[in-house]
Design an enzyme around this catalytic site. Structure first.
Site, mmCIF file in Angstrom:
data_model
loop_
_atom_site.group_PDB
_atom_site.id
_atom_site.type_symbol
_atom_site.label_atom_id
_atom_site.label_comp_id
_atom_site.label_asym_id
_atom_site.label_seq_id
_atom_site.Cartn_x
_atom_site.Cartn_y
_atom_site.Cartn_z
ATOM 1 N N ASP A 9 -4.526 23.521 -13.948
ATOM 2 C CA ASP A 9 -4.809 24.431 -15.052
ATOM 3 C C ASP A 9 -5.744 25.540 -14.542
ATOM 4 O O ASP A 9 -6.451 25.353 -13.541
ATOM 5 C CB ASP A 9 -5.472 23.644 -16.189
ATOM 6 C CG ASP A 9 -6.024 24.532 -17.269
ATOM 7 O OD1 ASP A 9 -5.250 25.322 -17.834
ATOM 8 O OD2 ASP A 9 -7.240 24.452 -17.544
ATOM 9 N N THR A 43 -0.333 26.816 -16.511
ATOM 10 C CA THR A 43 -1.192 27.547 -17.433
ATOM 11 C C THR A 43 -0.482 27.938 -18.723
ATOM 12 O O THR A 43 0.754 27.949 -18.786
ATOM 13 C CB THR A 43 -1.711 28.826 -16.732
ATOM 14 O OG1 THR A 43 -2.489 29.608 -17.624
ATOM 15 C CG2 THR A 43 -0.556 29.676 -16.226
#
Length: 270
Positions: A9, A43
């Protein structure tokens, strides 16, 4: 079995609280890549919003992949070939926009070319998202969203954290069954295709690369990271992660301000 892919992430994980990629994290990930490990940024941002991080890490070739829009799109960075995609429809827009109106929160639509809003009084959080992901904002009325359809990859309910939390508490269970609904920030609630999530995107990519989940590490901090941590052989929570992420994770590392990504990669991969 050794780790051959690391899914990471970005906000709250890869970059620090100043949204900067530190030298230690950068050098550690480059070392892992040089060892033959796939480094995959996973993401909620669109591709333009992750380009600076991809370039900083050298993840720009035909051998590199990226997972964007919280798993709604998986693609090759160099060729732009789509490995997996799950978009929303105009009927979904009617459904989600009605729910946002009923809850009294703003809504915008993320497409491949822009962020679309039907609110003339544009939310500062839409402006923030535009700045964060390097995408323009375009006004389009609700009627125009239907008569002049755009590619709808995800929708975001946005508002002040307290207002958004109160709205989330009122969302009916059947709505959550029709979509993947995840909170990615205190002021963002993301609505995706029901077949999309970071975990699904990661599993699709692993299958494409002929990897098993045991060969995958996933690192994250927020609710939208849960599915990929559950999928991975080693799920890693940042010290700054929300409580439920820490509960799901196999391992906890230091915070994003303490080079947590570098520390866990050094321990388990290098």
């Amino acid at each position: 079995m050794s780790i051959r892919l690391i899914a990471i992430d970005i906000d709250g994980t890869l970059v620090n609280s100043e949204r900067k990629l530190t030298e230690r994290v950068k050098n550690t990930l480059i070392a892992a890549r040089d060892k033959g490990v796939k480094i995959v940024l996973c993401t909620g941002r669109p591709l333009p919003g992750v380009q600076p991080e991809l370039e900083a890490l050298g993840l720009v070739t035909d051998e590199d992949y990226v997972i964007t829009y919280n798993g709604s799109l998986v693609q090759n960075v160099g060729t732009k070939e789509e490995i997996f995609s799950a978009h929303l429809s105009q009927d979904d827009y009617l459904d989600v926009s009605y729910m946002a109106q009923k809850l009294g929160v703003h809504l915008h639509v993320s497409s491949s070319d822009a962020i679309y809003t039907a609110h003339r009084d544009i939310s500062p959080y839409t402006v923030h998202e535009s700045w964060l992901v390097h995408m323009p904002i375009k006004f389009r009325s609700a009627d125009e969203m239907i008569t002049e359809p755009v590619e709808m990859i995800k929708m975001m309910m946005i508002d002040e954290p307290a207002i958004l939390d109160a709205a989330i508490a009122q969302i009916p269970a059947d709505f959550k069954e029709r979509y993947t609904v995840v909170k990615s920030a205190p002021f963002y609630l993301e609505v995706l295709h029901p077949g999309a999530s970071k975990g699904v995107g990661l599993a699709q990519l692993a299958s494409h690369l002929e990897l098993t989940s045991d060969e995958v590490m996933a690192i994250g901090d927020n609710e939208n990271d849960l599915t990929m941590l559950e999928y991975a052989g080693i799920g890693v929570a940042m010290k700054n992660a929300i409580p439920i992420v820490k509960e799901v994770a196999d391992v906890e590392t230091a915070s994003n301000d303490e080079d947590g990504v570098a520390l866990v990669v050094e321990q388990y991969v290098l």
